[in-house]
Design a protein around this motif. Structure first.
Motif, PDB file in Angstrom:
ATOM      1  N   PRO A 129      12.501   8.148   7.545  1.00  0.00           N
ATOM      2  CA  PRO A 129      12.496   7.801   6.225  1.00  0.00           C
ATOM      3  C   PRO A 129      12.712   9.052   5.095  1.00  0.00           C
ATOM      4  O   PRO A 129      12.186  10.358   5.342  1.00  0.00           O
ATOM      5  N   GLY A 130      13.088   8.787   3.863  1.00  0.00           N
ATOM      6  CA  GLY A 130      13.377   9.823   2.822  1.00  0.00           C
ATOM      7  C   GLY A 130      12.287   9.647   1.573  1.00  0.00           C
ATOM      8  O   GLY A 130      12.243  10.247   0.868  1.00  0.00           O
ATOM      9  N   ILE A 131      11.595   8.478   1.995  1.00  0.00           N
ATOM     10  CA  ILE A 131      10.527   7.994   0.715  1.00  0.00           C
ATOM     11  C   ILE A 131       9.681   7.181   1.445  1.00  0.00           C
ATOM     12  O   ILE A 131       9.802   6.540   2.517  1.00  0.00           O
ATOM     13  N   ILE A 132       8.422   7.358   0.873  1.00  0.00           N
ATOM     14  CA  ILE A 132       7.148   6.499   0.863  1.00  0.00           C
ATOM     15  C   ILE A 132       7.417   5.272  -0.091  1.00  0.00           C
ATOM     16  O   ILE A 132       7.080   5.554  -1.187  1.00  0.00           O
ATOM     17  N   GLY A 133       7.451   4.238   0.402  1.00  0.00           N
ATOM     18  CA  GLY A 133       7.605   3.064  -0.630  1.00  0.00           C
ATOM     19  C   GLY A 133       8.039   1.825   0.055  1.00  0.00           C
ATOM     20  O   GLY A 133       8.348   1.682   1.219  1.00  0.00           O
ATOM     21  N   GLU A 134       8.205   0.797  -0.665  1.00  0.00           N
ATOM     22  CA  GLU A 134       7.565   0.398  -1.921  1.00  0.00           C
ATOM     23  C   GLU A 134       6.003   0.002  -1.806  1.00  0.00           C
ATOM     24  O   GLU A 134       5.757  -1.041  -1.062  1.00  0.00           O
ATOM     25  N   ILE A 135       5.188   1.087  -2.124  1.00  0.00           N
ATOM     26  CA  ILE A 135       3.803   0.986  -1.812  1.00  0.00           C
ATOM     27  C   ILE A 135       3.001   0.127  -3.238  1.00  0.00           C
ATOM     28  O   ILE A 135       3.237   0.406  -4.318  1.00  0.00           O
ATOM     29  N   GLY A 136       2.670  -1.180  -2.868  1.00  0.00           N
ATOM     30  CA  GLY A 136       2.264  -2.254  -3.980  1.00  0.00           C
ATOM     31  C   GLY A 136       0.788  -2.627  -4.300  1.00  0.00           C
ATOM     32  O   GLY A 136       0.199  -2.657  -3.180  1.00  0.00           O
ATOM     33  N   SER A 137       0.658  -2.761  -5.615  1.00  0.00           N
ATOM     34  CA  SER A 137      -0.627  -3.471  -5.888  1.00  0.00           C
ATOM     35  C   SER A 137      -0.372  -4.945  -6.333  1.00  0.00           C
ATOM     36  O   SER A 137       0.736  -5.206  -6.912  1.00  0.00           O
ATOM     37  N   SER A 138      -1.426  -5.707  -6.464  1.00  0.00           N
ATOM     38  CA  SER A 138      -1.202  -6.899  -6.661  1.00  0.00           C
ATOM     39  C   SER A 138      -1.239  -7.026  -8.309  1.00  0.00           C
ATOM     40  O   SER A 138      -1.517  -6.190  -9.069  1.00  0.00           O
TER      41      SER A 138
END
Length: 309
Positions: A129-138
């Motif tokens: 991977p080249g990115i950490i994502g998409e890390i989400g909030s509700s």
């Protein structure tokens, strides 16, 4: 500095015109109970991507992660066939899309797993991977598992220097995300706060921009949420306030009905429609170049040991 694509490392200056938040192979139907959210027809997707390439597009940040139907082998095939730079993601999305086996994980477990994918490859492949994502909030809150996920993502970002791209449900929780990153001492120029074109409160988005993070206006063309004319008005306001170096654009396609062949906006909506409208409003070419090329180069670059911070 380098950018990690599914085919290997590239120089930031080779990235080209980049969409900052897209999905090329995704399945949310197990939660949404809607077959339209199973976007996995490779031929249809590649046909639509050709419009993006024909319009001058060169790269896409693909933020489909574990629990969203991620398949990096398919991404690699698309990249090879189309000569399109694709950046794959590690991490999980948000509650309730986090995979069953990870629903009770701690932040340390999330961090360890993400770091392993970053160093060794995704799902048994050598594709990194080249990115950490998409890390989400509700919507208007962090659910308990999301707190653990965010802390795990922060630790992984600190250790590996990968950029961290977030999901904000309908634009909410952007400031709260920034506050969390600040408390945990994650460099904010390593962060992309997502979906801020769904945040109709320009003053809140300006607060986020003032932190130094990148801000993604990444649901362009989804006018069922907000008109693109309103998005343009907000974007020009942010540019006028001096934040042209922190803004990123994309369209966040997730459904079969989003493809042009099915009557949707298509992956080229930003280049085909939105950018010409910005130019009509007087946004200069040098700023357009930042939005499409130089800002993504900086946002998605990974710092190596010895690089200046």
């Amino acid at each position: 500095m380098y950018i990690q694509t599914v085919l290997g490392k590239i120089k930031p200056e080779d990235l080209g015109v980049c969409a900052c938040h897209e999905h090329l192979y995704i399945d949310l139907s197990h939660i949404k109970q809607n077959e339209d959210t199973r976007l996995q027809d490779i031929d249809l997707v590649m046909g639509d991507l050709q419009h993006f390439l024909d319009a001058g597009g060169k790269a896409m940040i693909e933020v489909t992660n574990d629990g969203m139907g991620r398949n990096v082998q398919q991404l690699m095939e698309m990249s090879q066939v189309l000569n399109l730079h694709i950046v794959a993601s590690t991490g999980c999305y948000k509650d309730p899309f986090i995979p069953k086996e990870k629903k009770n994980w701690t932040r340390d477990q999330f961090a360890s797993w993400m770091i392993d994918e970053i160093k060794n490859g995704i799902d048994g492949t050598n594709i990194r991977p080249g990115i950490i994502g998409e890390i989400g909030s509700s919507l208007n809150t962090f659910e308990p598992i999301e707190v653990e996920l965010f802390h795990g993502a922060i630790e992984a970002a600190k250790q590996t220097h990968l950029p961290l791209s977030t999901h904000t449900t309908l634009g909410t929780m952007a400031v709260e995300q920034i506050n969390l990153f600040t408390r945990e001492a994650l460099p904010l120029n390593q962060v992309i706060i997502g979906h801020q074109d769904l945040n109709k409160h320009d003053d809140i988005v300006l607060d986020v921009l003032s932190s130094g993070s990148f801000v993604a206006l990444d649901t362009i063309g989804k006018e069922n949420y907000r008109s693109d004319e309103d998005r343009i008005t907000s974007l020009i306001h942010f540019i006028d306030r001096g934040y042209e170096d922190q803004l990123l654009l994309s369209s966040d396609l997730t459904r079969k009905s989003h493809l042009r062949v099915n009557g949707g906006q298509g992956y080229d909506i930003v280049l085909r429609d939105f950018i010409p409208r910005l130019k009509e409003k007087g946004v200069p070419e040098k700023v357009i170049q930042k939005l499409l090329v130089t800002n993504p180069q900086r946002a998605f670059s990974i710092r190596e040991e010895g690089d200046a911070i």
